[in-house]
Structure formats: C-alpha cells, structure tokens
Design an enzyme around this catalytic site. Structure first.
Site, PDB file in Angstrom:
ATOM      1  N   LYS A  18       3.158   1.680   6.284  1.00 52.67           N
ATOM      2  CA  LYS A  18       1.692   1.603   6.333  1.00 52.67           C
ATOM      3  C   LYS A  18       1.167   0.766   5.166  1.00 52.67           C
ATOM      4  CE  LYS A  18      -0.846   5.155   4.503  1.00 52.67           C
ATOM      5  NZ  LYS A  18      -1.835   4.746   3.504  1.00 52.67           N
ATOM      6  N   ASN A  19       1.670   1.090   3.969  1.00 55.72           N
ATOM      7  CA  ASN A  19       1.088   0.464   2.785  1.00 55.72           C
ATOM      8  C   ASN A  19       1.530  -0.977   2.579  1.00 55.72           C
ATOM      9  OD1 ASN A  19      -0.366   2.739   2.432  1.00 55.72           O
ATOM     10  ND2 ASN A  19       0.905   3.596   0.792  1.00 55.72           N
ATOM     11  N   ARG A  88     -10.136   3.610   2.305  1.00 59.88           N
ATOM     12  CA  ARG A  88     -10.352   2.987   1.015  1.00 59.88           C
ATOM     13  C   ARG A  88      -9.682   1.615   0.895  1.00 59.88           C
ATOM     14  NH1 ARG A  88      -9.117   3.030  -3.988  1.00 59.88           N
ATOM     15  NH2 ARG A  88     -10.773   3.642  -5.395  1.00 59.88           N
ATOM     16  N   ASP A 112     -12.768  10.479  -3.578  1.00 60.09           N
ATOM     17  CA  ASP A 112     -12.114  11.163  -2.462  1.00 60.09           C
ATOM     18  C   ASP A 112     -11.361  12.357  -3.011  1.00 60.09           C
ATOM     19  OD1 ASP A 112      -9.771  10.245  -3.553  1.00 60.09           O
ATOM     20  OD2 ASP A 112      -9.560   8.603  -2.156  1.00 60.09           O
ATOM     21  N   ASP A 301       3.076   9.832  -3.484  1.00 60.70           N
ATOM     22  CA  ASP A 301       2.845  10.164  -2.076  1.00 60.70           C
ATOM     23  C   ASP A 301       3.948  11.046  -1.489  1.00 60.70           C
ATOM     24  OD1 ASP A 301       0.523   8.748  -2.195  1.00 60.70           O
ATOM     25  OD2 ASP A 301       1.303   6.963  -1.200  1.00 60.70           O
TER      26      ASP A 301
HETATM   27  N1  EPU Z   1      -7.031   2.858 -10.775  1.00 60.02           N
HETATM   28  C1  EPU Z   1      -8.025   2.633 -11.685  1.00 60.02           C
HETATM   29  N2  EPU Z   1      -8.706   1.444 -11.612  1.00 60.02           N
HETATM   30  C2  EPU Z   1      -8.426   0.493 -10.680  1.00 60.02           C
HETATM   31  C3  EPU Z   1      -7.402   0.729  -9.746  1.00 60.02           C
HETATM   32  C4  EPU Z   1      -6.707   1.937  -9.820  1.00 60.02           C
HETATM   33  O1  EPU Z   1      -8.312   3.451 -12.548  1.00 60.02           O
HETATM   34  O2  EPU Z   1      -9.073  -0.569 -10.670  1.00 60.02           O
HETATM   35  C5  EPU Z   1      -6.286   4.132 -10.853  1.00 60.02           C
HETATM   36  C6  EPU Z   1      -6.508   4.987  -9.596  1.00 60.02           C
HETATM   37  O3  EPU Z   1      -7.677   5.721  -9.724  1.00 60.02           O
HETATM   38  C7  EPU Z   1      -5.259   5.830  -9.563  1.00 60.02           C
HETATM   39  C8  EPU Z   1      -4.198   4.898 -10.166  1.00 60.02           C
HETATM   40  O4  EPU Z   1      -4.908   3.867 -10.843  1.00 60.02           O
HETATM   41  O5  EPU Z   1      -5.432   6.933 -10.400  1.00 60.02           O
HETATM   42  C9  EPU Z   1      -3.267   4.285  -9.143  1.00 60.02           C
HETATM   43  O6  EPU Z   1      -3.995   3.625  -8.145  1.00 60.02           O
HETATM   44  P1  EPU Z   1      -3.411   2.385  -7.336  1.00 60.02           P
HETATM   45  O7  EPU Z   1      -4.398   1.277  -7.442  1.00 60.02           O
HETATM   46  O8  EPU Z   1      -2.011   2.118  -7.766  1.00 60.02           O
HETATM   47  O9  EPU Z   1      -3.402   2.966  -5.870  1.00 60.02           O
HETATM   48  P2  EPU Z   1      -4.031   2.341  -4.542  1.00 60.02           P
HETATM   49  O10 EPU Z   1      -3.679   0.897  -4.445  1.00 60.02           O
HETATM   50  O11 EPU Z   1      -5.450   2.728  -4.438  1.00 60.02           O
HETATM   51  C10 EPU Z   1      -1.880   2.766  -3.110  1.00 60.02           C
HETATM   52  C11 EPU Z   1      -1.553   3.488  -1.836  1.00 60.02           C
HETATM   53  C12 EPU Z   1      -1.645   4.987  -2.035  1.00 60.02           C
HETATM   54  C13 EPU Z   1      -0.701   5.384  -3.181  1.00 60.02           C
HETATM   55  C14 EPU Z   1      -0.991   4.569  -4.446  1.00 60.02           C
HETATM   56  C15 EPU Z   1      -0.028   4.822  -5.575  1.00 60.02           C
HETATM   57  C16 EPU Z   1      -2.290   1.953  -0.141  1.00 60.02           C
HETATM   58  C17 EPU Z   1      -3.213   1.658   0.964  1.00 60.02           C
HETATM   59  N3  EPU Z   1      -2.466   3.083  -0.792  1.00 60.02           N
HETATM   60  O12 EPU Z   1      -3.229   3.129  -3.434  1.00 60.02           O
HETATM   61  O13 EPU Z   1      -1.176   5.562  -0.831  1.00 60.02           O
HETATM   62  O14 EPU Z   1      -0.857   6.747  -3.450  1.00 60.02           O
HETATM   63  O15 EPU Z   1      -0.959   3.163  -4.135  1.00 60.02           O
HETATM   64  O16 EPU Z   1       1.264   4.491  -5.197  1.00 60.02           O
HETATM   65  O17 EPU Z   1      -1.372   1.194  -0.421  1.00 60.02           O
HETATM   66  C18 EPU Z   1      -1.003   7.131   0.939  1.00 60.02           C
HETATM   67  O18 EPU Z   1      -0.329   6.305   1.555  1.00 60.02           O
HETATM   68  O19 EPU Z   1      -1.107   8.332   1.308  1.00 60.02           O
HETATM   69  C19 EPU Z   1      -1.704   6.710  -0.292  1.00 60.02           C
HETATM   70  C20 EPU Z   1      -2.694   7.406  -0.836  1.00 60.02           C
END
Ligand code: EPU
Length: 416
Positions: A18-19, A88, A112, A301
């Site tokens: 998915k990701n 998101r 969220d 995850d």
């Molecule tokens: N964060 C910040 N500022 C930013 C970006 C992120 O503070 O500008 C923080 C977030 O709040 C979080 C941490 O950094 O606490 C990690 O966030 P990250 O940006 O790495 O996550 P994401 O890209 O929003 C993706 C996956 C998530 C997975 C995370 C961590 C997708 C669509 N989503 O989210 O997947 O948990 O990376 O590996 O790729 C899931 O599949 O169930 C899921 C939630």
C-alpha cells in the site's frame, strides 16, 4: 466475527505494498501519458488515491491488480478536504503538483488517532526549493512561480512522507537536490526505482542521503510494486499467535529482519526461503521487549499486532513507540478481551495473561484493526470487530486470507 482457538496453517501470498503504490500513483502525475502500475492491492486507500487523481484530472482504470493512469498535459493542482480527510497520504500530491504546475492547493489534514501529525518538514523542504506557502481557510496554498530549484534539505527526523514528497519535487526541479537524514524504507527505494524508469536521475534512495539531479521532463513508465512487508508480517503473526505454521510467499524477507528477529526471540521458528518465509509458533510465546524505529528498525505499523501477541505471552514485555506520540487506542480494546496492558508515556507494559476472551471490540485504524483480529484468533469464544472498513483501507481481504489459513471467521454487514 471471529470464533477463536483455531491453529492456523497454510500458505498465503502477499500483494504490492500500500505504502508504495499510493506514492507510485502520485508519481504518475509528473509525466503526461499512460502509466501502468502492477501488483496493486485491492484496498480502500488505493480507491481514495484514484479519486484524488481523478479530481486532479488524471483518469485511472484498474483490473486484476493493475492500474493504468492516463495523465493529461493540464492538471487541476488541488486536493480538497473531503479527500484529504479520508486519507492523509493525499498531501503527497503537493510535491508533484508544485513540480508540474508551479502551484498547489492542498487541504491540511488535521489530527488523527495517532496524535498530531504535522507536515512542517514537507513545507520547510519545499520552501528551501523556492516555494512559498500561505494558509487560507484550512487550505495550504503553495506557489513557485519561477519553478522549483534544487536545494540541500536536512530532515529533522527521517520522515517517510517528507522524503517522498521532496523526492517527487526534486525529480523535476532545476539543479541538484540533496535530502539528508532521509527515510530509508524499502517503499522509498521502490518509488525512486519507478521515477528512474520515468527518466529521473536519483542516487542513494534507500540510504540516508538521496541525491536527485532534476530533469525538465519525465516520460510515462510501467512498474511492479514492491511486496507489502506489513501484510506479510501480519499473516506471520497470525501463525505465531495461534501456535500454527504459516508460509508467506511473494514477499521479500529481507524487509522484515527486525520483526522476524523479535518473533524468534518470542519463541517462534522462522525459516527464510527465496521470496518466502515460514513461521512456526510455539505453544505459548514468551515476553520480549522492543522499540519502534524508522527502517530498518521495528516498524511502527506492526507494533499493535506484536502487542496483541505479547498479551498472551509468558512474562512481561515493554514496548516503546518512537514514531508517533499516541498510537495506543487499541490497548483498551485488548484489555476488554482480558489483556493486562498499561501505557506510560511512550511505553506500553504488557503483562502476559494465560488466555484472552472474545468480546465486541472496535478497529480504530488499519493496524489497530489487525491487532484485534489477531487477538480474536487466539481468544476463547467470539470476538466481534466493528469498524472493519478501517482494515480494508490497508489489507485486501484480510478475513479471506485468514480463512484460507483455517481461521473461523465471517463478515456481516451492519445496517446503516
Ligand atoms: N512528522 C513531523 N513533521 C513532518 C512529517 C512527519 O513531525 O513534516 C512526524 C509525524 O508526526 C510522525 C513521524 O514524523 O510522528 C513519522 O511520520 P512519517 O512522515 O514518517 O509518516 P507518514 O509518511 O505520514 C508513512 C506511512 C504510515 C507509517 C509511517 C511511518 C504512508 C501512506 N503512510 O506515514 O503508514 O506509519 O510512514 O513508517 O506511507 C499505515 O500504513 O497504517 C500507516 C499509518
């Protein structure tokens, strides 16, 4: 509805991640023409991303795990709130739209169930590449009238989304972009592989320094998505919690190193083959401590599912969540089933109990849902999981896969 107590055994194949696929769909926007992504899972989040693309003007057609994306010359550079709210990951269009159109209007996602999830690193990175942002009525307005230029961006934390957004933007920015402290997830390397097929010049994806030499235009391409390590891990954990033997095929075991190591520490036998893993669960698991970390650490995850396993293990486990500030809503659900779990700040203390008992529980998000399903497989009696649509956002028929492994479960539509 799950009737617990069956020992699972058999083989299940996983689909594309998915990701990874969500980002490939966005990457298509960078080049007009027809793209083709294969190994696409049939999940709700992919449907939502297709709606986002349709809003932007790109038509998609999907069948049998393949999605074709037809990208026009002119795009509508916008992701409205009703779509961003559903998923998101819609904010990932920001980089692609800025690169293609020099502007983007993307609704802010808001909070969220994982606590606050800001996008400051995405915005800061684009600003150093020449974009300017204003916030108006909940919508982030981004503009780069002179186009984006390359920049050195050092991330405060290896954010998956910020790394990907900057990668997408950097692919077509003027000059060289360097992303320091980049996330190293396999899905990022897979996005870079797809972008490279489109003509992008990227080195270092999958390491913590990524260099991108922007090119003025990219061309449509075809790509097969990397296997879903989270789907693979969830099925293996289903084997572990039921004391069964499960083989997952069409996966890349190397992407699951830390999770498999912790499962072995908990008493599972793991055998790794070419593109497959077999896990045999013990009669009773033993406690292990673990902490979530960016890749190659233990994946956040898979934390709720692992805690579900440890709820029935012998001894006390301590888990530390380092990625999100609040991802513990599933704990209350497991405790309703008889688990003895407490949270203290970022730590979860799991005192293993001899048995869980089935009851009505709620799936609060994709992985929290997977965790209560796993607990239900091992619990005595019937577990009813409400909110199963959350699970469908990330797993193509988890119930079907588990049933093929011998689980006794069925799905009932609830009126309204
Ligand atoms: N964060 C910040 N500022 C930013 C970006 C992120 O503070 O500008 C923080 C977030 O709040 C979080 C941490 O950094 O606490 C990690 O966030 P990250 O940006 O790495 O996550 P994401 O890209 O929003 C993706 C996956 C998530 C997975 C995370 C961590 C997708 C669509 N989503 O989210 O997947 O948990 O990376 O590996 O790729 C899931 O599949 O169930 C899921 C939630």
């Amino acid at each position: 509805m799950i009737s617990g107590g069956r020992c699972l055994s058999g083989t299940v194949a996983v689909r594309g991640a998915k990701n990874a696929v969500l980002k490939h769909l966005v990457a298509c926007l960078l080049a007009p023409g027809r793209h083709r992504i294969s190994n696409v899972p049939g999940i709700l989040d992919v449907e939502i991303m297709r709606r986002v693309l349709a809003h932007i003007g790109a038509a998609t057609r999907g069948e049998d795990g393949t999605v074709e994306v037809e990208v026009p010359d002119d795009l509508v550079p916008e992701a409205p709130i009703h779509l961003v709210r559903q998923m998101r990951a819609s904010i990932l269009v920001l980089g692609a739209l800025l690169a293609r159109c020099g502007e983007a209007r993307v609704a802010l996602p808001g909070g969220d169930d994982f606590g606050s999830r800001p996008i400051d690193m995405h915005v800061g990175g684009f600003e150093s590449m020449g974009a300017r942002f204003t916030l108006s009525h909940g919508v982030l307005l981004a503009a780069a009238p002179e186009g984006l230029h390359g920049a050195e961006v050092y991330l405060e934390f290896p954010s998956v989304g910020a790394t990907e957004n900057l990668l997408l933007a950097g692919a077509m920015a003027r000059g060289r972009t360097v992303i320091g402290n980049a996330a190293r997830e396999p899905e990022i390397a897979d996005l870079a592989a797809f972008l490279s097929k489109m003509g992008a010049r990227i080195t270092g994806a999958g390491t913590s320094t990524i260099e991108i030499d922007g090119v003025p235009r990219l061309s449509p391409a075809e790509h097969r998505a990397v296997p879903d390590r989270l789907e693979a891990g969830t099925y293996l954990m289903a084997g572990a919690i039921t004391g069964g033997e499960v083989t997952v095929t069409e996966c890349l075991p190397g992407h699951l190193r830390m999770e498999l190591r912790k499962l072995e520490e908990a008493g599972c036998e793991v055998a790794i083959g070419e593109g497959e893993v077999t896990l045999r669960g013990p009669r009773r698991l033993r406690a292990v401590d673990f902490a979530t970390l960016p890749y190659p650490g233990f994946h956040t995850d898979m934390h709720p599912q692992m805690v579900a396993l440890l709820a029935r293990a012998e001894g006390t486990s301590v888990m530390t969540e380092n990625i999100y500030d609040a991802r513990f809503r599933y704990v209350g659900e497991l405790n309703r089933m008889g688990a003895d779990i407490t949270t203290e700040g970022q730590h979860v203390v799991v005192r293993g109990v001899a048995a869980l008992s089935g009851c009505p529980v709620e799936a609060w998000d994709i992985r929290a849902g997977a965790a209560v399903v796993l607990a239900g497989l091992a619990a005595e009696g019937i577990t009813t999981v409400a909110g199963a649509h959350h699970i469908d956002r990330g797993y193509q028929s988890l119930d079907g896969g588990l049933a093929r492994l011998g689980a006794d479960l069925r799905r009932e539509a609830v009126p309204g």
